[in-house]
Design an enzyme around this catalytic site. Structure first.
Site, PDB file in Angstrom:
ATOM      1  N   GLY A 139       0.810  -1.214   0.000  1.00  0.00           N
ATOM      2  CA  GLY A 139       0.000   0.000   0.000  1.00  0.00           C
ATOM      3  C   GLY A 139       0.840   1.259   0.000  1.00  0.00           C
ATOM      4  O   GLY A 139       1.873   1.360  -0.664  1.00  0.00           O
ATOM      5  N   CYS A 140       0.400   2.240   0.795  1.00  0.00           N
ATOM      6  CA  CYS A 140       1.020   3.567   0.767  1.00  0.00           C
ATOM      7  C   CYS A 140       2.492   3.560   1.175  1.00  0.00           C
ATOM      8  O   CYS A 140       3.248   4.450   0.784  1.00  0.00           O
ATOM      9  CB  CYS A 140       0.241   4.515   1.678  1.00  0.00           C
ATOM     10  N   VAL A 141       2.910   2.584   1.959  1.00  0.00           N
ATOM     11  CA  VAL A 141       4.294   2.547   2.421  1.00  0.00           C
ATOM     12  C   VAL A 141       5.258   2.084   1.329  1.00  0.00           C
ATOM     13  O   VAL A 141       6.475   2.247   1.444  1.00  0.00           O
ATOM     14  CB  VAL A 141       4.426   1.629   3.668  1.00  0.00           C
ATOM     15  N   ALA A 142       4.739   1.519   0.238  1.00  0.00           N
ATOM     16  CA  ALA A 142       5.590   0.808  -0.716  1.00  0.00           C
ATOM     17  C   ALA A 142       6.543   1.701  -1.491  1.00  0.00           C
ATOM     18  O   ALA A 142       7.572   1.229  -1.969  1.00  0.00           O
ATOM     19  CB  ALA A 142       4.733   0.003  -1.688  1.00  0.00           C
ATOM     20  N   MET A 344       3.821   5.449   5.620  1.00  0.00           N
ATOM     21  CA  MET A 344       3.144   4.451   6.442  1.00  0.00           C
ATOM     22  C   MET A 344       2.127   3.704   5.598  1.00  0.00           C
ATOM     23  O   MET A 344       1.674   4.210   4.572  1.00  0.00           O
ATOM     24  CB  MET A 344       2.464   5.123   7.628  1.00  0.00           C
TER      25      MET A 344
END
Length: 361
Positions: A139-142, A344
């Site tokens: 998700g957004c952390v990638a 995160m």
């Protein structure tokens, strides 16, 4: 130094809309008759997004039908956008697809087997022996985690070339007739886009040529928080991906991130005062306000992130890479200064990447 970033390029789909247009479309086609328009307008206004890009014209989303059709669009458009980002980034770095030794891809907004980087490889001319590493589900952390993985790979191949490709088509995941708070927030916050990063190991000839827009990556750290699995993610059902987005995220940021950052810096003989710039994922206004509290910084320290949120929304994993590109292009860090990239995502988790601008202080 164990890795130098040579190039960062972000790309966006051609369809650009004002937030008011998206609000109108969502209220009249996806949740018509199930939610008051005023509620939609209030939530969309509060996320501080002015414009976003979508892979399809707004009127096309009501006709998508089931998850299979939406995923077909994801594959077709994702290969085009991702391939364009990689080619542009390689050109900017003075390299070609045949120079690439590793390609890492990340996405959380569709499913593809073979994965997107395999399909892109055939189209743009990556070598048959290119090493592929797809990251699915971060998700957004990638975006930040992807840069960290490039760093890990190039420490073992210091003369190598590695590429990160992020493709996120969030608009294809919005659920029809889902009036949950999470879907309502997502409908106002997330946009579509892609990005690519080109990096080389410390022994590659291009690593020796310093440039203000070519920072070094010094270290990274991953952090997975306990008992937070239902904080963020997807539930998969007949209609595809149904978002899980808990209101506790800002509190988790306040609780954990500040100490994690300070501990990470201390392990590299640094403190908050040694950081000259930040590259933060635009998770949303409440998350950014919590991050400012955790880092004990003013809003201006995250100005590029706030501006990215306003102009293009949250692009999941691609967002922090757009912020990095904007930072290097528009607010080049002082020579020799340290920077921190952080994002995160589902887990709930955090990724920290320590950067240093070229040159001497």
């Amino acid at each position: 130094m164990s890795m130098r970033v040579l190039s960062v390029r972000g790309v966006l789909p051609e369809h650009r809309h004002r937030q008011e247009e998206i609000t109108e479309s969502f209220a009249t086609t996806l949740v018509e008759g199930t939610l008051e328009r005023g509620v939609v307008e209030r939530f969309h206004r509060n996320v501080c997004v002015e414009t976003r890009h979508s892979v399809l014209p707004l009127e096309s989303y009501a006709r998508l039908g089931d998850f299979g059709r939406a995923n077909d669009v994801f594959i077709r458009a994702g290969v085009e956008l991702g391939g364009r980002a990689v080619v542009d980034a390689l050109k900017d770095a003075g390299l070609t697809p045949s120079d690439v030794d590793y390609i890492v891809s990340c996405t959380v907004t569709g499913l593809a087997v073979p994965t997107l980087e395999a399909r892109v490889a055939a189209q743009i001319g990556l070598r048959p022996d290119v090493v592929r590493l797809p990251l699915v589900g971060l998700g957004c952390v990638a975006g930040a985690a992807g840069i960290a993985r490039l760093h890990d790979l190039l420490r073992g191949r210091p003369d190598g070339v590695a590429v990160l490709m992020s493709v996120e088509l969030c608009s294809l995941t919005l659920q029809r007739e889902d009036t949950s708070l999470a879907n309502l927030v997502a409908s106002g916050l997330f946009g579509d886009g892609a990005a690519a990063v080109v990096a080389v190991g410390a022994e590659h000839p291009l690593a020796r040529f310093e440039h203000p827009a070519r920072p070094e990556v010094l270290a990274s750290r991953s952090r997975l928080y306990p008992d937070t699995e239902r904080t963020m993610g997807w539930d998969v059902g007949p209609g595809g991906f149904r978002i899980v987005l808990d209101s506790s995220i800002p509190d988790l940021v306040r609780r954990y991130v500040g100490d994690d950052v300070r501990g990470f810096l201390a392990d590299h003989h640094l403190s908050d005062d040694d950081l000259g710039w930040y590259v933060a994922h635009p998770g949303g206004p409440k998350v950014l306000e919590a991050l400012q509290e955790a880092l004990e910084v003013e809003r201006d320290a995250l100005a590029v992130t706030w501006d990215s949120l306003r102009r293009i929304g949250n692009l999941s994993s691609a967002s922090v890479l757009h912020v990095l590109a904007d930072t290097l292009a528009d607010r080049p860090p002082p020579p020799g200064s340290h920077g921190l990239m952080l994002a995160m995502g589902p887990g709930f988790c955090c990724e920290l990447v320590l950067l240093r601008a070229p040159g001497e202080r």
